[in-house]
Design a protein around this motif. Structure first.
Motif, PDB file in Angstrom:
ATOM      1  N   SER A 267      -3.832  -6.142  34.746  1.00 46.12           N
ATOM      2  CA  SER A 267      -3.344  -7.711  34.503  1.00 46.12           C
ATOM      3  C   SER A 267      -2.524  -7.864  33.247  1.00 46.12           C
ATOM      4  CB  SER A 267      -4.561  -8.610  34.373  1.00 46.12           C
ATOM      5  OG  SER A 267      -5.608  -8.340  33.388  1.00 46.12           O
ATOM      6  N   SER A 268      -2.676  -6.833  31.990  1.00 41.66           N
ATOM      7  CA  SER A 268      -2.322  -7.078  30.942  1.00 41.66           C
ATOM      8  C   SER A 268      -0.584  -7.329  31.020  1.00 41.66           C
ATOM      9  CB  SER A 268      -2.345  -6.035  29.982  1.00 41.66           C
ATOM     10  OG  SER A 268      -1.937  -4.738  30.547  1.00 41.66           O
ATOM     11  N   HIS A 269      -0.126  -6.597  32.231  1.00 44.12           N
ATOM     12  CA  HIS A 269       1.519  -6.416  32.429  1.00 44.12           C
ATOM     13  C   HIS A 269       1.960  -7.822  33.136  1.00 44.12           C
ATOM     14  CE1 HIS A 269       1.538  -2.613  30.916  1.00 44.12           C
ATOM     15  NE2 HIS A 269       0.463  -2.194  31.743  1.00 44.12           N
ATOM     16  N   TRP A 270       0.875  -8.694  33.734  1.00 41.90           N
ATOM     17  CA  TRP A 270       1.410  -9.577  34.358  1.00 41.90           C
ATOM     18  C   TRP A 270       2.118 -10.741  33.431  1.00 41.90           C
ATOM     19  CZ3 TRP A 270      -3.807 -10.669  37.490  1.00 41.90           C
ATOM     20  CH2 TRP A 270      -4.303  -9.512  38.306  1.00 41.90           C
ATOM     21  N   LYS A 271       3.016 -11.322  34.024  1.00 40.65           N
ATOM     22  CA  LYS A 271       3.891 -12.574  33.662  1.00 40.65           C
ATOM     23  C   LYS A 271       3.275 -13.889  34.207  1.00 40.65           C
ATOM     24  CE  LYS A 271       6.031  -9.670  31.020  1.00 40.65           C
ATOM     25  NZ  LYS A 271       5.716  -9.490  29.474  1.00 40.65           N
ATOM     26  N   ILE A 272       2.266 -14.423  33.828  1.00 40.29           N
ATOM     27  CA  ILE A 272       1.557 -15.694  34.243  1.00 40.29           C
ATOM     28  C   ILE A 272       2.009 -17.072  33.773  1.00 40.29           C
ATOM     29  CG2 ILE A 272      -0.632 -16.521  34.984  1.00 40.29           C
ATOM     30  CD1 ILE A 272      -0.040 -13.966  36.459  1.00 40.29           C
ATOM     31  N   ASP A 273       2.311 -17.965  34.510  1.00 36.64           N
ATOM     32  CA  ASP A 273       2.510 -19.227  34.079  1.00 36.64           C
ATOM     33  C   ASP A 273       1.312 -19.990  33.858  1.00 36.64           C
ATOM     34  OD1 ASP A 273       5.699 -19.645  34.292  1.00 36.64           O
ATOM     35  OD2 ASP A 273       4.993 -18.701  36.092  1.00 36.64           O
ATOM     36  N   GLN A 274       0.317 -19.823  34.746  1.00 39.99           N
ATOM     37  CA  GLN A 274      -0.925 -20.543  34.541  1.00 39.99           C
ATOM     38  C   GLN A 274      -2.170 -19.899  35.173  1.00 39.99           C
ATOM     39  OE1 GLN A 274      -1.574 -23.567  32.418  1.00 39.99           O
ATOM     40  NE2 GLN A 274      -3.745 -22.435  32.929  1.00 39.99           N
ATOM     41  N   PHE A 275      -3.230 -19.636  34.616  1.00 36.56           N
ATOM     42  CA  PHE A 275      -4.406 -18.986  35.185  1.00 36.56           C
ATOM     43  C   PHE A 275      -5.465 -20.298  35.775  1.00 36.56           C
ATOM     44  CE2 PHE A 275      -3.297 -15.721  32.161  1.00 36.56           C
ATOM     45  CZ  PHE A 275      -3.433 -14.458  32.796  1.00 36.56           C
ATOM     46  N   TYR A 276      -5.967 -20.015  36.785  1.00 37.76           N
ATOM     47  CA  TYR A 276      -6.895 -20.812  37.407  1.00 37.76           C
ATOM     48  C   TYR A 276      -8.095 -20.389  37.603  1.00 37.76           C
ATOM     49  CZ  TYR A 276      -2.682 -23.875  37.901  1.00 37.76           C
ATOM     50  OH  TYR A 276      -1.610 -24.535  37.702  1.00 37.76           O
TER      51      TYR A 276
ATOM     52  N   LEU B  30      -8.132 -13.231  30.436  1.00 34.50           N
ATOM     53  CA  LEU B  30      -7.630 -14.422  29.667  1.00 34.50           C
ATOM     54  C   LEU B  30      -7.462 -13.953  28.144  1.00 34.50           C
ATOM     55  CD1 LEU B  30      -9.718 -17.166  31.058  1.00 34.50           C
ATOM     56  CD2 LEU B  30      -7.251 -16.654  31.730  1.00 34.50           C
ATOM     57  N   ALA B  31      -8.557 -13.368  27.624  1.00 29.42           N
ATOM     58  CA  ALA B  31      -8.523 -12.728  26.103  1.00 29.42           C
ATOM     59  C   ALA B  31      -7.411 -11.961  26.070  1.00 29.42           C
ATOM     60  CB  ALA B  31      -9.864 -11.931  25.623  1.00 29.42           C
ATOM     61  N   ALA B  32      -6.804 -11.192  26.640  1.00 33.08           N
ATOM     62  CA  ALA B  32      -5.863 -10.391  26.455  1.00 33.08           C
ATOM     63  C   ALA B  32      -4.687 -11.102  26.830  1.00 33.08           C
ATOM     64  CB  ALA B  32      -5.984  -9.045  27.805  1.00 33.08           C
ATOM     65  N   HIS B  33      -4.568 -12.122  27.495  1.00 39.45           N
ATOM     66  CA  HIS B  33      -3.281 -13.020  27.522  1.00 39.45           C
ATOM     67  C   HIS B  33      -3.371 -14.117  26.559  1.00 39.45           C
ATOM     68  CE1 HIS B  33      -1.089 -11.610  31.407  1.00 39.45           C
ATOM     69  NE2 HIS B  33      -2.285 -11.029  31.301  1.00 39.45           N
ATOM     70  N   HIS B  34      -4.341 -14.152  25.714  1.00 39.48           N
ATOM     71  CA  HIS B  34      -4.613 -15.390  24.622  1.00 39.48           C
ATOM     72  C   HIS B  34      -4.292 -16.505  25.420  1.00 39.48           C
ATOM     73  CE1 HIS B  34      -4.475 -12.202  21.585  1.00 39.48           C
ATOM     74  NE2 HIS B  34      -3.442 -11.759  22.038  1.00 39.48           N
TER      75      HIS B  34
END
Length: 259
Positions: free
Chosen positions: A33-42, A57-61
């Protein structure tokens, strides 16, 4: 648009959290998941989903938006094997499914006698209605069996002749929204059944997604303004296999194929 569903890692249902293996699975998900470009997590409000999401979530801050309707689908019905006890509205035995074939009918599954004995249709409608509100925020509006959009934030695809054969030509918009949803097997199948216009019973009984697996659904706009969603991955756990972690059986009734 891409919708990434992540089923929670191996659960400890007794404390609504994860087993030690589950916590390890959630950590292994970070590699992917660290490579994902996510607009929003739910995320579901339940502990097993939140504990799965935490390392990513921590990895993506990042922080996830929590919605109550993403909790495990809750609409208990009498257990066909013991009517004095309540039961989830799936995991029925083969002979019961055969006795009530309407369970597989996209337009009448909720009319089966057992579904009439609990708030199944009401809860289904509530969940998909809230899901459609979420998609509308990204420009996708439900209309009958598909979605409409202004075409400004997705991908479109038309067909062209290429070397004498018909090939797809994809044109990407400047930005295609990508969201990630940490939730549960049952509610995930509800949302997929809505996107795919089929009975949730077909998916509840026909698809197993392992703990900590990844399912990806993408929008397809072959005609401007008209969108269908299609699954691109279902229950993929390659991030676990590649790191030598066995696949958990939780949520199924046979041993997962480990190769």
């Amino acid at each position: 648009m891409k919708i990434i569903f992540i089923r929670h890692a191996e659960p400890d249902y007794s404390i609504d959290s994860l087993t030690s293996k589950g916590f390890h699975e959630a950590e292994l998900l970070v590699t992917r998941s660290s490579h994902w470009k996510i607009d929003q997590f739910y995320c579901s409000p339940l502990g097993r989903a939140r504990d799965t999401a935490a390392p990513t979530l921590a990895a993506h801050h990042a922080e996830a938006i929590t919605y109550d309707w993403l909790r495990e689908f809750h609409a208990p019905v009498p257990n066909p094997l013991d009517p004095s006890s309540l039961y989830i509205p799936w995991d029925f035995m083969p002979d019961y499914l055969s006795k009530y074939p309407e369970l597989y009918d996209p337009n009448h599954w909720w009319e089966a006698p057992i579904m009439q004995q609990g708030p199944v249709k009401e809860e289904y409608d509530r969940v998909v209605r809230e899901f459609d509100k979420l998609l509308a925020g990204y420009g996708y509006t439900r209309k009958d069996f598909y979605y409409t959009t202004d075409g400004s934030n997705g991908s479109s695809c038309s067909f062209m002749e290429y070397n004498g054969t018909t090939a797809a030509c994809q044109k990407m918009a400047p930005h295609e929204p990508v969201i990630a949803i940490f939730c549960h097997l049952g509610v995930m199948m509800v949302l997929l059944s809505h996107l795919m216009n089929t009975s949730p019973c077909t998916l509840w009984h026909g698809i197993f997604v392992p703990p900590c697996s990844v399912t990806v659904v993408g929008s397809e706009e072959r005609e401007p303004g008209s969108v269908l969603f299609r699954a691109q991955l279902i229950g993929d756990e390659s991030h676990l296999r590649e790191q030598g972690e066995p696949i958990s059986y939780y949520g199924g009734f046979s041993n997962p194929y480990q190769l």
